[in-house]
Scaffold this motif. Structure first.
Motif, PDB file in Angstrom:
ATOM      1  N   LEU A 139      41.085  -9.217 -56.410  1.00  0.00           N
ATOM      2  CA  LEU A 139      40.664  -8.128 -56.940  1.00  0.00           C
ATOM      3  C   LEU A 139      39.481  -8.023 -57.809  1.00  0.00           C
ATOM      4  CD1 LEU A 139      43.794  -6.312 -57.779  1.00  0.00           C
ATOM      5  CD2 LEU A 139      42.627  -6.277 -55.435  1.00  0.00           C
ATOM      6  N   ARG A 140      38.906  -8.986 -58.313  1.00  0.00           N
ATOM      7  CA  ARG A 140      38.048  -9.250 -59.158  1.00  0.00           C
ATOM      8  C   ARG A 140      36.534  -8.760 -58.527  1.00  0.00           C
ATOM      9  NH1 ARG A 140      37.380 -15.568 -60.815  1.00  0.00           N
ATOM     10  NH2 ARG A 140      37.206 -16.214 -58.628  1.00  0.00           N
ATOM     11  N   GLN A 141      35.799  -8.125 -59.289  1.00  0.00           N
ATOM     12  CA  GLN A 141      34.479  -7.518 -58.480  1.00  0.00           C
ATOM     13  C   GLN A 141      33.451  -8.597 -58.913  1.00  0.00           C
ATOM     14  OE1 GLN A 141      34.437  -4.851 -56.722  1.00  0.00           O
ATOM     15  NE2 GLN A 141      36.606  -4.717 -56.710  1.00  0.00           N
ATOM     16  N   PRO A 142      32.381  -8.601 -58.052  1.00  0.00           N
ATOM     17  CA  PRO A 142      31.114  -9.452 -58.367  1.00  0.00           C
ATOM     18  C   PRO A 142      30.669  -8.921 -59.572  1.00  0.00           C
ATOM     19  CG  PRO A 142      31.235  -8.934 -56.193  1.00  0.00           C
ATOM     20  CD  PRO A 142      32.460  -7.935 -56.800  1.00  0.00           C
ATOM     21  N   ARG A 143      30.056  -9.674 -60.608  1.00  0.00           N
ATOM     22  CA  ARG A 143      29.538  -9.517 -61.717  1.00  0.00           C
ATOM     23  C   ARG A 143      28.085 -10.588 -61.680  1.00  0.00           C
ATOM     24  NH1 ARG A 143      33.017  -7.041 -65.560  1.00  0.00           N
ATOM     25  NH2 ARG A 143      31.656  -8.004 -67.176  1.00  0.00           N
ATOM     26  N   SER A 144      27.590 -10.058 -62.818  1.00  0.00           N
ATOM     27  CA  SER A 144      26.408 -11.017 -63.001  1.00  0.00           C
ATOM     28  C   SER A 144      26.940 -12.361 -63.885  1.00  0.00           C
ATOM     29  CB  SER A 144      25.511 -10.208 -63.843  1.00  0.00           C
ATOM     30  OG  SER A 144      26.001  -9.938 -65.135  1.00  0.00           O
ATOM     31  N   GLY A 145      26.837 -13.437 -63.296  1.00  0.00           N
ATOM     32  CA  GLY A 145      27.535 -14.651 -63.668  1.00  0.00           C
ATOM     33  C   GLY A 145      29.089 -14.632 -63.251  1.00  0.00           C
ATOM     34  N   SER A 146      29.468 -15.958 -62.864  1.00  0.00           N
ATOM     35  CA  SER A 146      30.840 -16.185 -62.525  1.00  0.00           C
ATOM     36  C   SER A 146      31.859 -16.185 -63.782  1.00  0.00           C
ATOM     37  CB  SER A 146      31.007 -17.709 -61.863  1.00  0.00           C
ATOM     38  OG  SER A 146      30.499 -18.545 -62.753  1.00  0.00           O
ATOM     39  N   GLY A 147      32.660 -16.103 -63.369  1.00  0.00           N
ATOM     40  CA  GLY A 147      33.961 -16.382 -64.565  1.00  0.00           C
ATOM     41  C   GLY A 147      33.845 -17.650 -65.392  1.00  0.00           C
ATOM     42  N   ASP A 148      33.330 -18.791 -64.654  1.00  0.00           N
ATOM     43  CA  ASP A 148      33.091 -19.981 -65.508  1.00  0.00           C
ATOM     44  C   ASP A 148      31.881 -19.782 -66.194  1.00  0.00           C
ATOM     45  OD1 ASP A 148      35.311 -21.123 -64.184  1.00  0.00           O
ATOM     46  OD2 ASP A 148      34.075 -22.605 -62.698  1.00  0.00           O
ATOM     47  N   SER A 149      31.123 -19.306 -65.837  1.00  0.00           N
ATOM     48  CA  SER A 149      29.803 -19.185 -66.484  1.00  0.00           C
ATOM     49  C   SER A 149      29.949 -18.391 -67.999  1.00  0.00           C
ATOM     50  CB  SER A 149      28.556 -18.772 -66.043  1.00  0.00           C
ATOM     51  OG  SER A 149      28.933 -17.305 -65.481  1.00  0.00           O
ATOM     52  N   ARG A 150      30.827 -17.129 -67.858  1.00  0.00           N
ATOM     53  CA  ARG A 150      31.206 -16.277 -68.738  1.00  0.00           C
ATOM     54  C   ARG A 150      31.879 -17.139 -69.875  1.00  0.00           C
ATOM     55  NH1 ARG A 150      33.969 -11.881 -66.022  1.00  0.00           N
ATOM     56  NH2 ARG A 150      33.673 -12.865 -64.091  1.00  0.00           N
TER      57      ARG A 150
END
Length: 218
Positions: A139-150
């Protein structure tokens, strides 16, 4: 004394939960509800410290009741679920639930979950973590930067705070464990939420598990 409100549409389930919780010297069941629409009035009448909420009910669901309680600044909620209800888990996270426990949990786990949530921590039963992560990834929406990068953007201190949050620690417990002022911990927690794009502890913790910076309870 931890004041608990029980919400479940099945009287026998409420009776069983009440029996377990009333066996603890530091817990008091102050009220019961059979449907989510009764929760706001019960919260106002009984002023519980924590709500044990059935996630699915035929009237107003536990998810919607949790959303209403949290939007009104009410007490933290530990939702209770069964296998096969994975579809509602992320909805419960989004609604602001702080605890996630199986109805088939051992009494010891239920008691620990209630204590953790009442103290301001977050509890996720290890059995539910896999389905929660699967739903999050879907369900997660595309964002600027992946979860790992955040997650990589977090400082070492913020990572320490996040790992302790994932173990269910409250701000006070984190402060004591890291020898910090509680106000400093609140600042770190806010920074974690901001960098991860998470609205609350439960969402941040799921993201931390997804990125592998914390591991499920052993």
């Amino acid at each position: 004394m931890i004041r608990v409100l029980l919400v479940d549409d099945q009287p026998l389930v409420r009776a069983g939960l009440g029996l377990i919780l009333r066996s603890q010297p530091d817990m008091q069941v102050v009220g019961e509800c059979g449907d989510g629409d009764q929760v706001p009035a019960a919260v106002a009448a009984h002023r519980p410290d924590v709500i044990c909420m059935d996630v699915k009910m035929p009237g107003v669901s536990g998810v919607e009741a949790t959303r209403r309680v949290r939007a009104a600044g009410g007490p933290p909620v530990c939702v209770l679920t069964t296998f096969g209800e994975e579809d509602v888990l992320w909805s419960a996270v989004d609604a602001g639930a702080a605890g996630f426990e199986l109805k088939s949990a051992t009494p010891e786990n239920l008691i620990e979950a209630v204590r953790t949530v009442a103290a301001g921590g977050t509890w996720i039963d290890g059995t539910l973590l896999g389905p929660m992560l699967a739903t999050f990834r879907k369900l997660r929406q595309p964002r600027s930067g992946s979860g790992d990068s955040r997650v990589a953007a977090l400082t070492e201190r913020e990572l320490e705070v996040l790992r302790l949050m994932a173990r269910g620690a409250s701000n006070r417990e984190i402060a004591d464990g890291l020898f910090l002022a509680e106000t400093t911990v609140k600042t770190h927690v806010g920074a974690v939420f901001s960098k991860l794009g998470a609205r609350d502890r439960a969402a941040a913790i799921v993201m931390a598990y997804d990125a592998g910076v914390v591991q499920p309870r052993g």
